[in-house]
Scaffold this active site. Sequence first.
Site, PDB file in Angstrom:
ATOM      1  CB  SER A 180      11.237  14.952   3.977  1.00 45.82           C
ATOM      2  OG  SER A 180      10.890  13.930   4.887  1.00 45.82           O
ATOM      3  CB  ALA A 207       8.305   3.558   4.288  1.00 45.68           C
ATOM      4  N   GLY A 257       1.863   8.901   3.049  1.00 46.56           N
ATOM      5  CA  GLY A 257       1.761  10.091   3.886  1.00 46.56           C
ATOM      6  C   GLY A 257       1.913  11.365   3.062  1.00 46.56           C
ATOM      7  CD  GLU A 317       5.201   7.266  -2.747  1.00 43.10           C
ATOM      8  OE1 GLU A 317       5.914   8.196  -2.350  1.00 43.10           O
ATOM      9  OE2 GLU A 317       4.360   6.721  -2.021  1.00 43.10           O
TER      10      GLU A 317
END
Length: 232
Positions: free
Chosen positions: A30, A85, A98, A105
Site C-alpha cells: 500500500s 517494509a 507481508g 522485491e
Amino acid sequence: MTLDEMKRQAAAKALDHVSDGMKLGLGTGSTAKHFIELLGERVSGGLKVIGVPTSETTRTEAERCGIPLTTLDQIDRLDLTVDGADEIDGALNAIKGGGGALLREKIVAAASDRMIVIADDSKAVETLGRFPLPVEVIPFGLAATQRAIAKAFAETGVSGQMKVRKSDGGHVFVTDDGHWIIDADLGRISDPPRLANALTTVPGVVEHGLFIRLASLALLAGPSGIRTIERR
Ligand code: 5RP
C-alpha cells in the site's frame, strides 16, 4: 493524520530522490502504491523514468499510472528501488513480504544501486521479529522443508509457530512465481544476518523476508513529519 496519509507522505518524500533518466525498482504494497501514483503524476508532467515492477499487482498499477516499464533482462542495473517494509530496525535491516512479493522485491533491490524504504513510523522497531517472518518455499516436500527451517531457527537462537499463508478465501496463498509462503512468528530476532544466512542454506526455501543491508535510507512518516534513518 491517518496511517494512509503518513504512508503517502513517506512516498512523496521519496520522490525527492528521483531524477530524470532514472531506472527505478517499483515496490509492492500500500505504501509503494502511493509512490507509484505520485510518480505517475510526475511522468504525466514530463519526467522520464523507466521502472521494473516487483509484482504483477505493481505492474498493473504502474501501467495504469502511465509509467514506462522494462525488465531486469533488458537493462543492466537500476539506480534506485523504492519499496515499503513490514518492519525496519536502526541498522536498516528489514522484514518484507507481508504482501507476498519478497522474492521479486529482493531480486530488484539487489540489482539497484540504492534502496529507499518508505513506511509509516509504526514499522520502525528496535529488534526485528514482531512481524511474522515470511519464508517463500517450494510446495514439494513442505513438511521436510519446515523441519529444516525449524532446525535453522534453533541453531540461530529463535523459535516460533510456522503457518502456511492462506489467502482471504481460505486457499493457500500462491506467489507470483508459484511458490508458497510460511509465516514464522518468532517474536524477536536477535541476530538477523545470522538467521538470514541459515535460511539461505535450507533446501526448499526459495527466499526469505529478511532484507539485510539492502536499504540505504528509510523515510518514516509520523504525526510530526518525516524521520530518516541513513546507512552510516
Ligand atoms: C510486500 C511487502 C510490502 O512492502 C510490505 O508488506 C509493506 O506493505 P504496506 O506498505 O502495505 O504496509 O513487503 O511483499
